[in-house]
Scaffold this active site. Structure first.
Site, PDB file in Angstrom:
ATOM      1  N   GLU A 163     -67.565  78.987  -5.150  1.00  0.00           N
ATOM      2  CA  GLU A 163     -68.310  80.054  -5.829  1.00  0.00           C
ATOM      3  C   GLU A 163     -68.017  81.443  -5.275  1.00  0.00           C
ATOM      4  O   GLU A 163     -68.915  82.142  -4.804  1.00  0.00           O
ATOM      5  CB  GLU A 163     -69.813  79.771  -5.791  1.00  0.00           C
ATOM      6  CG  GLU A 163     -70.214  78.585  -6.632  1.00  0.00           C
ATOM      7  CD  GLU A 163     -71.734  78.438  -6.778  1.00  0.00           C
ATOM      8  OE1 GLU A 163     -72.479  79.196  -6.157  1.00  0.00           O
ATOM      9  OE2 GLU A 163     -72.154  77.549  -7.530  1.00  0.00           O
ATOM     10  N   GLU A 369     -70.758  70.757  -8.754  1.00  0.00           N
ATOM     11  CA  GLU A 369     -72.189  70.912  -8.495  1.00  0.00           C
ATOM     12  C   GLU A 369     -72.949  70.941  -9.806  1.00  0.00           C
ATOM     13  O   GLU A 369     -72.519  71.575 -10.764  1.00  0.00           O
ATOM     14  CB  GLU A 369     -72.519  72.226  -7.758  1.00  0.00           C
ATOM     15  CG  GLU A 369     -72.233  72.226  -6.295  1.00  0.00           C
ATOM     16  CD  GLU A 369     -72.629  73.529  -5.598  1.00  0.00           C
ATOM     17  OE1 GLU A 369     -73.634  74.148  -6.003  1.00  0.00           O
ATOM     18  OE2 GLU A 369     -71.911  73.922  -4.663  1.00  0.00           O
TER      19      GLU A 369
HETATM   20  C1  BGP Z   1     -74.813  77.004  -5.409  1.00  0.00           C
HETATM   21  C2  BGP Z   1     -74.253  76.858  -4.015  1.00  0.00           C
HETATM   22  C3  BGP Z   1     -74.876  75.745  -3.228  1.00  0.00           C
HETATM   23  C4  BGP Z   1     -76.353  75.555  -3.459  1.00  0.00           C
HETATM   24  C5  BGP Z   1     -76.727  75.649  -4.924  1.00  0.00           C
HETATM   25  C6  BGP Z   1     -78.214  75.670  -5.172  1.00  0.00           C
HETATM   26  O1  BGP Z   1     -74.656  78.307  -5.841  1.00  0.00           O
HETATM   27  O2  BGP Z   1     -72.872  76.609  -4.069  1.00  0.00           O
HETATM   28  O3  BGP Z   1     -74.552  75.939  -1.890  1.00  0.00           O
HETATM   29  O4  BGP Z   1     -77.115  76.305  -2.631  1.00  0.00           O
HETATM   30  O5  BGP Z   1     -76.179  76.794  -5.521  1.00  0.00           O
HETATM   31  O6  BGP Z   1     -78.708  76.923  -4.893  1.00  0.00           O
HETATM   32  P1  BGP Z   1     -80.125  77.195  -4.307  1.00  0.00           P
HETATM   33  O7  BGP Z   1     -80.166  76.488  -3.015  1.00  0.00           O
HETATM   34  O8  BGP Z   1     -80.215  78.667  -4.180  1.00  0.00           O
HETATM   35  O9  BGP Z   1     -81.084  76.667  -5.298  1.00  0.00           O
END
Ligand code: BGP
Length: 472
Positions: A163, A369
């Protein structure tokens, strides 16, 4: 239908799970430093201990094996391998990831290794402003060389950078991640160097003779227009260019799209794009694109006084955060509900994302993800009834199945996340895992693991290769 090789999996990132922040020779990352500055994170939480994967990886991988997980995406901490970012290698760091990879392979779980998931060595930030310094390309390539040499024969799936769009936006525009800046120029400079680093890593991987799948993971939020008014459609076009294709064109085509270059120029930004850079971007095209998908983005043409306040994190961005107002503005989508953190829920949007990427690049896609962040409750008898998570994932899986049926080449699906873990801006309250980890912001307790209802549900999905998704 999912093919037999479909990589059902789950994901994580080093800083969010490992802990062991200052032992066995690890150096500080920008997150180790940033999270210790009061006010930067939710309740001033940090990843010093996180869920202690560093010491508990065997226990966690045993749970993966029990669940029948086919693949596990994890990241390597750069300062655990190279405490100062370049220079001497930390043998304990090298050994740790060999252990993790070997344990995964022995459990029948395919490792998907992310090279960079936001924990830049602090020394490189101090030395040349991290991603804003061109030297980061050389240092990143050197770090990659070490990883390829050590793990290249064991790991077949590589995510170069996680990301890039999210960490540069939050770090250079919105002032919510390190280095907590607010500068459009810094944002584009940091991005340019990250593109070069990404390309250089892929080029090197090929030069070293490896033939696995390699590419970055983008936080891909497809753009929708708020109405069919042509001005809103143009806002969507600009949104796609600046918010999606800017990254994916460079990763997959190996060049900046002429439209993006012009839009950037219109903002008064200069990019130091040399002929050598152009060659490198061409030589370092990915052979797979990672897709991190959480939600879609609806936009309209900006009108004075109608600026929509961004929500979505416990730690909020400041009123004066930079934006792309002159091109597009966020709008509400009345057709979509949201999570408890205000993220729109849009399973079809994932299919839209896969379709758009396939029609533009025709490359293998790996969903690296997707998941639901929610408050979970651990019952007295050690259970978590997370039917909301099951519903969320089921809807997304079904849309992926349709996308495959419509011609998209999707290699696998890594849910976020396997275990509950540290959320950058939301502490430990926002949970994503199949495995509940008993800790909160106030106390690490014993970090005990509990299998949620979704653990067993996903077990069945994987066992039947998706057939159970169609059960009543
Ligand atoms: C993505 C990241 C992850 C994770 C996920 C959920 O952007 O790659 O590392 O954190 O988001 O985000 P959050 O924990 O802010 O809900």
């Amino acid at each position: 239908m999912f093919n037999k090789e479909f990589l059902w999996g789950s994901a994580s990132a080093a800083y969010q799970i490992e802990g062991a922040a200052r032992i066995d020779g690890k150096g500080d990352s920008i997150w180790d430093v940033y999270s210790h500055i009061p006010g930067n994170t939710f309740k001033d939480t940090n990843g010093d201990v996180a869920i202690d994967f560093y010491h508990k990886y065997k226990e966690d991988i045993a749970l993966m094996k029990e669940q029948g997980l086919k693949s596990y995406r994890f990241s390597v901490s750069w300062p655990r391998i190279l405490p100062t970012g370049s220079g001497d290698v930390n043998p304990k760091g090298i050994e740790f990831y060999h252990n993790v990879i070997d344990e995964l392979l022995a459990a029948g779980v395919e490792p998907i290794l992310t090279i960079y998931h936001w924990d830049l060595p602090q020394s490189l930030q101090d030395e040349y402003e991290g991603w804003e310094g061109r030297k980061v390309v050389e240092d990143f390539t050197n770090y990659c060389r070490i990883l390829f040499k050590e793990y290249g024969n064991k790991v077949k799936y590589w995510v170069t950078i996680n990301e890039q769009n999210v960490y540069t936006s939050l770090g250079y525009l919105f002032d919510m991640h390190p280095p907590k800046k607010r500068s459009m120029q810094s944002y584009y400079t940091a991005n340019h160097h990250a593109f070069l680093a990404n390309a250089s890593a892929i080029k090197l991987y090929k030069e070293m003779g490896f033939d696995g799948m390699i590419g970055p993971s983008l936080g891909l939020g497809p753009f929708y227009a708020a109405t069919s008014h042509p001005e809103d459609i143009m806002a969507m076009e600009d949104g796609q260019e600046l918010g999606n294709f800017y990254w994916t064109d460079i990763y997959c085509n190996g060049y900046y799209s002429p439209i993006v270059l012009r839009l950037i120029e219109k903002m008064g930004i200069t990019i130091d794009l040399t002929d050598e850079d152009k060659e490198l971007l061409q030589a370092g095209k990915c052979n797979m694109l990672g897709v991190n998908y959480y939600s879609t983005q609806t936009v309209s043409k900006y009108k004075e006084g109608e600026k929509l306040k961004q929500t979505g994190n416990t730690v909020q961005m400041g009123e004066d955060a930079l934006s792309f107002d002159q091109f597009y503005n966020s709008a509400n989508n009345p057709h979509l509900g949201t999570t408890e953190w205000g993220w729109t829920i849009d399973p079809t949007g994932l299919r839209v994302a896969l379709r758009r990427m396939t029609s533009r690049y025709n490359l293998p896609l790996l969903i690296t993800e997707n998941g639901l962040g929610a408050y979970d409750t651990l019952t007295e008898d050690g259970q978590v009834h997370d039917d909301y998570r099951i519903d969320f994932l089921k809807e997304h899986f079904l849309e992926v199945e349709k996308a495959i049926d419509e011609g998209c080449n999707v290699l696998g699906f890594a849910t976020w996340s396997f275990q509950d873990l540290f959320s950058w801006l939301n502490g430990y309250a926002k949970r994503y895992g199949f495995v509940y980890v008993d800790r909160d912001e106030e106390s690490e307790k014993e970090l005990k693991r509990y299998k949620k209802d979704s653990f067993y549900w996903y077990q069945e999905v994987m066992k039947t290769n998706g057939e159970s998704l169609h059960d009543e």
